[in-house]
Design a protein around this motif. Structure first.
Motif, PDB file in Angstrom:
ATOM      1  N   GLU A 192       0.824  -1.216   0.000  1.00 18.77           N
ATOM      2  CA  GLU A 192       0.000   0.000   0.000  1.00 18.77           C
ATOM      3  C   GLU A 192       0.854   1.259   0.000  1.00 18.77           C
ATOM      4  OE1 GLU A 192      -3.323   0.027  -0.324  1.00 18.77           O
ATOM      5  OE2 GLU A 192      -3.158  -2.147  -0.571  1.00 18.77           O
ATOM      6  N   THR A 193       1.876   1.291  -0.843  1.00 20.19           N
ATOM      7  CA  THR A 193       2.718   2.488  -0.935  1.00 20.19           C
ATOM      8  C   THR A 193       2.686   3.040  -2.354  1.00 20.19           C
ATOM      9  OG1 THR A 193       4.813   1.418  -1.561  1.00 20.19           O
ATOM     10  CG2 THR A 193       4.252   1.456   0.795  1.00 20.19           C
ATOM     11  N   SER A 194       2.962   4.337  -2.475  1.00 23.87           N
ATOM     12  CA  SER A 194       3.014   4.963  -3.798  1.00 23.87           C
ATOM     13  C   SER A 194       3.870   6.211  -3.746  1.00 23.87           C
ATOM     14  CB  SER A 194       1.601   5.312  -4.297  1.00 23.87           C
ATOM     15  OG  SER A 194       0.982   6.252  -3.444  1.00 23.87           O
TER      16      SER A 194
ATOM     17  N   THR B  63       5.242   7.150  -0.056  1.00 23.67           N
ATOM     18  CA  THR B  63       4.465   7.183   1.182  1.00 23.67           C
ATOM     19  C   THR B  63       3.695   5.888   1.392  1.00 23.67           C
ATOM     20  OG1 THR B  63       4.216   9.588   1.032  1.00 23.67           O
ATOM     21  CG2 THR B  63       2.623   8.429   2.393  1.00 23.67           C
ATOM     22  N   ASP B  64       3.620   5.470   2.636  1.00 26.20           N
ATOM     23  CA  ASP B  64       2.816   4.316   3.027  1.00 26.20           C
ATOM     24  C   ASP B  64       1.373   4.792   3.211  1.00 26.20           C
ATOM     25  OD1 ASP B  64       1.413   2.387   4.684  1.00 26.20           O
ATOM     26  OD2 ASP B  64       3.357   1.474   5.103  1.00 26.20           O
TER      27      ASP B  64
ATOM     28  N   VAL C 122       0.455   8.023 -17.359  1.00 32.13           N
ATOM     29  CA  VAL C 122       0.753   9.295 -16.698  1.00 32.13           C
ATOM     30  C   VAL C 122      -0.019   9.369 -15.390  1.00 32.13           C
ATOM     31  CG1 VAL C 122       0.627  11.804 -16.866  1.00 32.13           C
ATOM     32  CG2 VAL C 122       1.198  10.445 -18.892  1.00 32.13           C
ATOM     33  N   TYR C 123       0.688   9.627 -14.306  1.00 34.50           N
ATOM     34  CA  TYR C 123       0.098   9.654 -12.968  1.00 34.50           C
ATOM     35  C   TYR C 123      -0.064  11.087 -12.450  1.00 34.50           C
ATOM     36  CZ  TYR C 123      -0.451   8.209  -8.027  1.00 34.50           C
ATOM     37  OH  TYR C 123      -0.908   7.999  -6.756  1.00 34.50           O
ATOM     38  N   GLN C 124       0.892  11.945 -12.769  1.00 32.66           N
ATOM     39  CA  GLN C 124       0.830  13.360 -12.391  1.00 32.66           C
ATOM     40  C   GLN C 124       1.411  14.179 -13.547  1.00 32.66           C
ATOM     41  OE1 GLN C 124       3.355  12.388  -8.861  1.00 32.66           O
ATOM     42  NE2 GLN C 124       2.055  13.892  -7.826  1.00 32.66           N
TER      43      GLN C 124
ATOM     44  N   ILE D 211      -5.089   8.674  -6.127  1.00 30.95           N
ATOM     45  CA  ILE D 211      -3.902   8.078  -5.527  1.00 30.95           C
ATOM     46  C   ILE D 211      -4.087   6.568  -5.439  1.00 30.95           C
ATOM     47  CG2 ILE D 211      -2.534   7.934  -3.401  1.00 30.95           C
ATOM     48  CD1 ILE D 211      -3.329  10.877  -2.908  1.00 30.95           C
ATOM     49  N   ARG D 212      -3.069   5.820  -5.870  1.00 30.43           N
ATOM     50  CA  ARG D 212      -3.142   4.366  -5.825  1.00 30.43           C
ATOM     51  C   ARG D 212      -1.740   3.774  -5.782  1.00 30.43           C
ATOM     52  NH1 ARG D 212      -4.354   6.777 -10.539  1.00 30.43           N
ATOM     53  NH2 ARG D 212      -3.625   5.922 -12.532  1.00 30.43           N
ATOM     54  N   PRO D 213      -1.612   2.588  -5.205  1.00 28.81           N
ATOM     55  CA  PRO D 213      -0.293   1.964  -5.078  1.00 28.81           C
ATOM     56  C   PRO D 213       0.300   1.607  -6.438  1.00 28.81           C
ATOM     57  CG  PRO D 213      -1.890   0.937  -3.610  1.00 28.81           C
ATOM     58  CD  PRO D 213      -2.662   1.790  -4.559  1.00 28.81           C
ATOM     59  N   ALA D 214       1.624   1.615  -6.500  1.00 26.83           N
ATOM     60  CA  ALA D 214       2.340   1.184  -7.694  1.00 26.83           C
ATOM     61  C   ALA D 214       3.760   0.830  -7.297  1.00 26.83           C
ATOM     62  CB  ALA D 214       2.331   2.273  -8.760  1.00 26.83           C
ATOM     63  N   SER D 215       4.279  -0.249  -7.847  1.00 30.35           N
ATOM     64  CA  SER D 215       5.630  -0.680  -7.498  1.00 30.35           C
ATOM     65  C   SER D 215       6.695  -0.163  -8.459  1.00 30.35           C
ATOM     66  CB  SER D 215       5.694  -2.216  -7.446  1.00 30.35           C
ATOM     67  OG  SER D 215       5.384  -2.760  -8.708  1.00 30.35           O
ATOM     68  N   GLU D 216       6.279   0.429  -9.579  1.00 33.40           N
ATOM     69  CA  GLU D 216       7.231   1.010 -10.531  1.00 33.40           C
ATOM     70  C   GLU D 216       6.837   2.457 -10.794  1.00 33.40           C
ATOM     71  OE1 GLU D 216       8.808  -1.366 -13.806  1.00 33.40           O
ATOM     72  OE2 GLU D 216       7.451  -2.968 -13.184  1.00 33.40           O
ATOM     73  N   PHE D 217       7.801   3.351 -10.666  1.00 31.73           N
ATOM     74  CA  PHE D 217       7.519   4.784 -10.688  1.00 31.73           C
ATOM     75  C   PHE D 217       8.607   5.496 -11.490  1.00 31.73           C
ATOM     76  CE2 PHE D 217       7.304   9.090  -8.845  1.00 31.73           C
ATOM     77  CZ  PHE D 217       5.932   9.297  -8.741  1.00 31.73           C
TER      78      PHE D 217
END
Length: 226
Positions: free
Chosen positions: A76-78, A101-102, A152-154, A194-200
């Motif tokens: 649950e981090t992003s 952030t957790d 695209v996230y932001q 906002i949602r979790p993602a393991s690759e950023f």
């Protein structure tokens, strides 16, 4: 925490920086309506509203990292792309960071959630004096990988955020900046929530001087045990 940056000016110059004081500026939007939107966005996830706007969180400097393979607890981090400024050898410099952030812990304490995760930092920097006159035109973008595709996230210009000078003036309250001080200067709302993602991935693009700061990282989830 020791960080190393190359200059994004086609030179081979390297900065060896010892960060001794790290602050994350939260709720740093210039537009009050946009700030309220971000507060509501987080409230939908159970995050309590801030006691002040902007709000400054001290975070341990050992949470800063320029590695690309990181570990977190749970799924649950992003990340959140943010301008990163630091004071070194008598002047301010600009780089890029992610306020990873957790999100589960954030529903209990924003301050603790920020402390719980490593903050990835890019390996390139610019002199602040080179960009301050056109700061508002700099474009901040982040991407997350969903279903094996980058989305695209932001995205937006820094005109939507308070400038580093405004944030630092509020934080320092008349005191002088000191060697090793660093600040993460606020973020943009998440496209689609906002949602979790393991690759950023993230970038800060300068359309005037035609150059870009970039960084990417992955997080591996450690098991949650009790």
């Amino acid at each position: 925490m020791h960080l190393q940056f190359t200059l994004g000016d086609q030179t081979a110059t390297t900065l060896d920086v010892e960060v001794t004081h790290f602050i994350i500026a939260g709720w740093a939007g210039r537009d009050k309506d946009a700030v309220l939107h971000h507060i509501r966005e987080l409230e939908a996830l159970g995050v309590p509203a801030p006691g002040a706007v902007p709000l400054f969180y001290r975070v341990a400097t050992n949470q800063l990292s320029q590695q690309q393979q990181l570990e977190v607890v749970g799924n649950e981090t992003s990340g959140e792309a943010e301008p990163f400024v630091f004071f070194h050898r008598g002047e301010w410099w600009v780089s890029l960071t992610s306020d990873h952030t957790d999100r589960y812990l954030e529903t209990f304490s924003v301050a603790l959630s920020k402390q719980a995760c490593i903050k990835p930092v890019a390996r390139t920097a610019w002199r602040m004096v080179e960009v301050i006159e056109h700061w508002d035109s700099l474009v901040l973008t982040s991407w997350i990988k969903e279903h094996d595709e980058w989305v695209v996230y932001q995205q937006g210009t820094l005109a939507s955020l308070l400038t580093p000078q405004e944030l630092l003036a509020r934080y320092l309250e008349g005191a002088e900046a000191r060697e090793g001080m660093a600040m993460s200067c606020g973020t943009l709302g998440a496209i689609g929530g906002i949602r979790p993602a393991s690759e950023f991935r993230m970038s800060l693009h300068d359309p005037v001087l035609k150059r870009t700061l970039e960084h990417a990282y992955q997080t591996g989830a450690l098991p949650v045990v009790a």
